[in-house]
Design a protein around this motif. Structure first.
Motif, mmCIF file in Angstrom:
data_model
loop_
_atom_site.group_PDB
_atom_site.id
_atom_site.type_symbol
_atom_site.label_atom_id
_atom_site.label_comp_id
_atom_site.label_asym_id
_atom_site.label_seq_id
_atom_site.Cartn_x
_atom_site.Cartn_y
_atom_site.Cartn_z
ATOM 1 N N MET A 1 0.833 -1.193 0.000
ATOM 2 C CA MET A 1 0.000 0.000 0.000
ATOM 3 C C MET A 1 0.872 1.248 0.000
ATOM 4 O O MET A 1 1.848 1.323 0.730
ATOM 5 N N LYS A 2 0.542 2.215 -0.829
ATOM 6 C CA LYS A 2 1.290 3.468 -0.905
ATOM 7 C C LYS A 2 0.598 4.540 -0.068
ATOM 8 O O LYS A 2 -0.619 4.713 -0.132
ATOM 9 N N THR A 3 1.399 5.246 0.685
ATOM 10 C CA THR A 3 0.890 6.290 1.561
ATOM 11 C C THR A 3 1.493 7.625 1.148
ATOM 12 O O THR A 3 2.697 7.718 0.907
ATOM 13 N N TYR A 4 0.659 8.648 1.068
ATOM 14 C CA TYR A 4 1.168 9.972 0.718
ATOM 15 C C TYR A 4 0.568 11.034 1.635
ATOM 16 O O TYR A 4 -0.507 10.853 2.208
ATOM 17 N N LEU A 5 1.293 12.136 1.771
ATOM 18 C CA LEU A 5 0.887 13.240 2.631
ATOM 19 C C LEU A 5 1.010 14.538 1.845
ATOM 20 O O LEU A 5 2.043 14.784 1.222
ATOM 21 N N VAL A 6 -0.030 15.344 1.880
ATOM 22 C CA VAL A 6 -0.038 16.628 1.177
ATOM 23 C C VAL A 6 -0.405 17.728 2.157
ATOM 24 O O VAL A 6 -1.435 17.633 2.840
ATOM 25 N N THR A 7 0.412 18.766 2.231
ATOM 26 C CA THR A 7 0.060 19.917 3.064
ATOM 27 C C THR A 7 -0.667 20.960 2.222
ATOM 28 O O THR A 7 -0.454 21.067 1.019
ATOM 29 N N GLY A 8 -1.545 21.707 2.878
ATOM 30 C CA GLY A 8 -2.331 22.697 2.145
ATOM 31 C C GLY A 8 -3.226 22.041 1.122
ATOM 32 O O GLY A 8 -3.295 22.482 -0.033
ATOM 33 N N ALA A 9 -3.955 21.002 1.541
ATOM 34 C CA ALA A 9 -4.656 20.132 0.594
ATOM 35 C C ALA A 9 -6.095 20.526 0.310
ATOM 36 O O ALA A 9 -6.762 19.872 -0.487
ATOM 37 N N ALA A 10 -6.603 21.587 0.921
ATOM 38 C CA ALA A 10 -8.029 21.881 0.813
ATOM 39 C C ALA A 10 -8.436 22.418 -0.547
ATOM 40 O O ALA A 10 -9.538 22.137 -1.026
ATOM 41 N N ASN A 11 -7.562 23.206 -1.173
ATOM 42 C CA ASN A 11 -7.937 23.781 -2.463
ATOM 43 C C ASN A 11 -6.704 24.086 -3.295
ATOM 44 O O ASN A 11 -5.573 23.833 -2.864
ATOM 45 N N GLY A 12 -6.923 24.609 -4.496
ATOM 46 C CA GLY A 12 -5.814 24.982 -5.360
ATOM 47 C C GLY A 12 -4.926 23.808 -5.745
ATOM 48 O O GLY A 12 -5.400 22.700 -6.020
ATOM 49 N N ILE A 13 -3.629 24.058 -5.761
ATOM 50 C CA ILE A 13 -2.665 23.026 -6.158
ATOM 51 C C ILE A 13 -2.718 21.842 -5.206
ATOM 52 O O ILE A 13 -2.656 20.686 -5.632
ATOM 53 N N GLY A 14 -2.845 22.104 -3.914
ATOM 54 C CA GLY A 14 -2.887 21.015 -2.945
ATOM 55 C C GLY A 14 -4.033 20.067 -3.177
ATOM 56 O O GLY A 14 -3.876 18.841 -3.099
ATOM 57 N N ARG A 15 -5.194 20.621 -3.461
ATOM 58 C CA ARG A 15 -6.365 19.783 -3.739
ATOM 59 C C ARG A 15 -6.131 18.940 -4.987
ATOM 60 O O ARG A 15 -6.400 17.723 -4.990
#
Length: 241
Positions: A1-15
């Motif tokens: 299983m691959k796990t990833y983490l994104v900061t600032g994920a609510a909108n824009g590039i992060g989303r």
């Protein structure tokens, strides 16, 4: 299983990045400052696609936010340091508090989350860290010396970290977008957007999805021999050799 983490994920590039990586990921950790309806929507969309998504709220410049994001994780395949802020101010009107806030969100945030990711990735002997920089970190911009300095720091940080983590087969790259039509940029106003678009050879701003496609490439095995690189996705605005 691959796990990833994104900061600032609510909108824009992060989303866009969170949703794009969800096509190949099994577990997602999504950070944003608050539990907004936008963040809830991203989380639900990922869950509908079969991704195990959880939220890690908080300011990325606060060490407790990173600690919460990494809590209980025994593996991390991809980290995308995306969280950022943007506002214009000439240096004569820029306060120390505003300067400090810009540096803390971009550089402290990238440092804290990369530190947590590095511990896991070194142990597992693999991983990819992708830092969202900006073409302004390469070119500079009037009334954005604070933002340009922060993004230039991200680029230098990425290169140094790439060298440091390479023995463990951990790759670190940065994406330097040009003007991208996100909610953060839209708040700068129509005049800013029009002037920004005019300075690119392609005569337009990019989309968040166009940036996300490049991030997904760097996160994949297709970029397995790439580290310490700056990928400009900028409509030709910065042709750096």
């Amino acid at each position: 299983m691959k796990t990833y983490l994104v900061t600032g994920a609510a909108n824009g590039i992060g989303r866009a990045v969170a949703l794009r990586l969800g096509e190949a990921g099994d577990i997602a950790i999504l950070n944003d400052l608050t539990d907004s309806t936008d963040l809830q929507a991203v989380t639900e969309e990922l869950r509908d696609c079969g991704v195990q998504a959880r939220v890690a709220l908080g300011d990325v410049s606060d060490p407790s936010t990173a600690a919460h994001a990494f809590e209980g994780l025994d593996r991390l395949d991809v980290l995308v340091n995306n969280a950022g802020i943007l506002f214009e101010a000439p240096i004569t009107e820029l306060s120390l508090e505003q300067w400090d806030r810009m540096i803390r969100v971009h550089l402290h945030g990238a440092f804290l989350f990369s530190k947590g990711a590095a511990a896991l990735m070194k142990r597992q002997g693999s991983g990819a860290i992708i830092n969202i920089a900006s073409d302004l970190g390469q070119l500079g911009c009037v009334n954005l010396c604070h933002y340009s300095a922060a993004k230039g720091g991200i680029i230098a940080f990425s290169k140094s970290l790439a060298r440091e983590l390479a023995p463990w087969q951990v790759r670190v790259n940065s994406v330097a977008p040009g003007g991208t039509l996100t909610p953060m940029v839209e708040r700068m106003g129509e005049d800013y957007i029009r002037e920004e678009a005019a300075r690119y050879p392609l005569q337009r701003l990019g989309s968040a999805e166009e940036i996300a496609n490049v991030v997904a490439f760097l996160a994949s095995d297709q970029a397995s021999f790439m580290t310490g690189q700056i990928l400009g996705v900028n409509g030709g605005g910065a042709m750096v050799g």
